[in-house]
Design a protein around this motif. Structure first.
Motif, PDB file in Angstrom:
ATOM      1  N   PRO A 165       0.816  -1.217   0.000  1.00 14.79           N
ATOM      2  CA  PRO A 165       0.000   0.000   0.000  1.00 14.79           C
ATOM      3  C   PRO A 165       0.855   1.275   0.000  1.00 14.79           C
ATOM      4  N   GLU A 166       2.002   1.229   0.636  1.00 12.59           N
ATOM      5  CA  GLU A 166       2.860   2.409   0.681  1.00 12.59           C
ATOM      6  C   GLU A 166       3.536   2.710  -0.653  1.00 12.59           C
ATOM      7  N   ASP A 167       3.380   1.838  -1.640  1.00  8.07           N
ATOM      8  CA  ASP A 167       3.862   2.129  -2.987  1.00  8.07           C
ATOM      9  C   ASP A 167       2.869   2.978  -3.779  1.00  8.07           C
ATOM     10  N   THR A 168       1.715   3.206  -3.214  1.00  6.70           N
ATOM     11  CA  THR A 168       0.707   4.025  -3.871  1.00  6.70           C
ATOM     12  C   THR A 168       1.236   5.439  -4.105  1.00  6.70           C
ATOM     13  N   ALA A 169       1.202   5.873  -5.358  1.00 10.94           N
ATOM     14  CA  ALA A 169       1.752   7.182  -5.725  1.00 10.94           C
ATOM     15  C   ALA A 169       1.543   7.412  -7.215  1.00 10.94           C
ATOM     16  N   VAL A 170       1.807   8.619  -7.635  1.00 11.14           N
ATOM     17  CA  VAL A 170       1.955   8.895  -9.057  1.00 11.14           C
ATOM     18  C   VAL A 170       3.434   8.720  -9.395  1.00 11.14           C
ATOM     19  N   TYR A 171       3.700   7.914 -10.396  1.00  8.44           N
ATOM     20  CA  TYR A 171       5.069   7.609 -10.791  1.00  8.44           C
ATOM     21  C   TYR A 171       5.433   8.421 -12.029  1.00  8.44           C
ATOM     22  N   TYR A 172       6.605   9.043 -11.970  1.00  8.31           N
ATOM     23  CA  TYR A 172       7.095   9.876 -13.056  1.00  8.31           C
ATOM     24  C   TYR A 172       8.450   9.363 -13.537  1.00  8.31           C
ATOM     25  N   CYS A 173       8.683   9.481 -14.826  1.00  9.49           N
ATOM     26  CA  CYS A 173      10.043   9.239 -15.316  1.00  9.49           C
ATOM     27  C   CYS A 173      10.674  10.571 -15.718  1.00  9.49           C
ATOM     28  N   ASN A 174      11.965  10.597 -15.545  1.00  6.91           N
ATOM     29  CA  ASN A 174      12.774  11.763 -15.903  1.00  6.91           C
ATOM     30  C   ASN A 174      13.985  11.253 -16.652  1.00  6.91           C
ATOM     31  N   GLY A 175      14.214  11.787 -17.837  1.00 10.39           N
ATOM     32  CA  GLY A 175      15.315  11.233 -18.606  1.00 10.39           C
ATOM     33  C   GLY A 175      16.019  12.220 -19.504  1.00 10.39           C
ATOM     34  N   GLN A 176      17.209  11.787 -19.885  1.00  7.89           N
ATOM     35  CA  GLN A 176      18.014  12.529 -20.852  1.00  7.89           C
ATOM     36  C   GLN A 176      17.690  11.986 -22.237  1.00  7.89           C
ATOM     37  N   VAL A 177      17.329  12.860 -23.146  1.00  7.38           N
ATOM     38  CA  VAL A 177      16.949  12.456 -24.496  1.00  7.38           C
ATOM     39  C   VAL A 177      17.765  13.272 -25.498  1.00  7.38           C
ATOM     40  N   TYR A 178      18.276  12.559 -26.507  1.00  5.81           N
ATOM     41  CA  TYR A 178      19.079  13.217 -27.538  1.00  5.81           C
ATOM     42  C   TYR A 178      18.287  13.250 -28.841  1.00  5.81           C
ATOM     43  N   ASP A 179      18.033  14.469 -29.348  1.00  7.26           N
ATOM     44  CA  ASP A 179      17.365  14.630 -30.648  1.00  7.26           C
ATOM     45  C   ASP A 179      18.145  15.616 -31.490  1.00  7.26           C
ATOM     46  N   GLY A 180      19.440  15.522 -31.385  1.00  2.00           N
ATOM     47  CA  GLY A 180      20.326  16.483 -32.026  1.00  2.00           C
ATOM     48  C   GLY A 180      21.074  17.260 -30.962  1.00  2.00           C
ATOM     49  N   LYS A 181      20.474  17.322 -29.807  1.00  3.43           N
ATOM     50  CA  LYS A 181      21.105  17.880 -28.616  1.00  3.43           C
ATOM     51  C   LYS A 181      20.499  17.198 -27.400  1.00  3.43           C
ATOM     52  N   TRP A 182      21.222  17.157 -26.314  1.00  2.26           N
ATOM     53  CA  TRP A 182      20.704  16.518 -25.109  1.00  2.26           C
ATOM     54  C   TRP A 182      19.758  17.469 -24.372  1.00  2.26           C
ATOM     55  N   GLY A 183      18.663  16.899 -23.914  1.00  3.14           N
ATOM     56  CA  GLY A 183      17.727  17.648 -23.089  1.00  3.14           C
ATOM     57  C   GLY A 183      17.209  16.772 -21.969  1.00  3.14           C
ATOM     58  N   ASN A 184      16.703  17.394 -20.920  1.00  2.00           N
ATOM     59  CA  ASN A 184      16.137  16.675 -19.787  1.00  2.00           C
ATOM     60  C   ASN A 184      14.624  16.828 -19.806  1.00  2.00           C
ATOM     61  N   TYR A 185      13.926  15.720 -19.669  1.00  2.00           N
ATOM     62  CA  TYR A 185      12.474  15.743 -19.819  1.00  2.00           C
ATOM     63  C   TYR A 185      11.793  14.960 -18.690  1.00  2.00           C
ATOM     64  N   TRP A 186      10.606  15.424 -18.336  1.00  2.00           N
ATOM     65  CA  TRP A 186       9.734  14.733 -17.396  1.00  2.00           C
ATOM     66  C   TRP A 186       8.499  14.220 -18.127  1.00  2.00           C
ATOM     67  N   GLY A 187       8.029  13.046 -17.709  1.00  2.00           N
ATOM     68  CA  GLY A 187       6.746  12.580 -18.192  1.00  2.00           C
ATOM     69  C   GLY A 187       5.616  13.177 -17.383  1.00  2.00           C
ATOM     70  N   GLN A 188       4.395  12.842 -17.759  1.00  2.00           N
ATOM     71  CA  GLN A 188       3.220  13.428 -17.120  1.00  2.00           C
ATOM     72  C   GLN A 188       2.772  12.640 -15.895  1.00  2.00           C
ATOM     73  N   GLY A 189       3.322  11.439 -15.728  1.00  2.00           N
ATOM     74  CA  GLY A 189       2.990  10.620 -14.570  1.00  2.00           C
ATOM     75  C   GLY A 189       1.932   9.571 -14.869  1.00  2.00           C
ATOM     76  N   THR A 190       2.026   8.476 -14.124  1.00  2.00           N
ATOM     77  CA  THR A 190       1.017   7.420 -14.187  1.00  2.00           C
ATOM     78  C   THR A 190       0.708   7.001 -12.745  1.00  2.00           C
TER      79      THR A 190
END
Length: 118
Positions: A87-112
């Motif tokens: 039950p204590e795992d209950t939460a909104v889970y987000y990913c955060n990552g480095q993505v390269y599309d010609g340059k590196w950027g840091n991005y967050w997802g919207q959560g699940t």
């Protein structure tokens, strides 16, 4: 436009399992290091797990032995397999990552949202 999109959340009973996905989209790109975070109601966001571009993995003590992070570079996707959920795992889970599309950027997802309840 680069996006990270999480999926796989839901309602599960204690002891159950879920697999979360974090997929990068937005053209020709590749993902580097990715971390999963979670935020429970009324609490601060906390780090859960991370994976480097070289597949090194780390886990918070609270999930070690129960969660497994992995990646599929061909699909530009990182997974979080969650077993023996509590039950204590209950939460909104987000990913955060480095993505390269010609340059590196840091991005967050919207959560699940993950809810562990009987």
């Amino acid at each position: 436009q680069v996006q990270l999109v999480e999926s796989g959340g839901g309602l599960v009973q204690p002891g159950g399992s879920l697999r979360l996905s974090c997929a990068a989209s937005g053209g020709r790109l590749s993902i580097g290091a990715v971390d999963w975070y979670r935020q429970a109601p009324g609490k601060q966001r906390e780090w859960v797990s991370g994976i480097t571009s070289g597949d090194s993995t780390t886990y918070a003590d609270s999930v070690k032995g129960r969660f497994t992070i992995s990646r599929d570079n061909a699909k530009n996707t990182v997974y979080l397999q969650m077993n023996s959920l509590k039950p204590e795992d209950t939460a909104v889970y987000y990913c955060n990552g480095q993505v390269y599309d010609g340059k590196w950027g840091n991005y967050w997802g919207q959560g699940t949202r993950v809810t562990v309840s009987a």
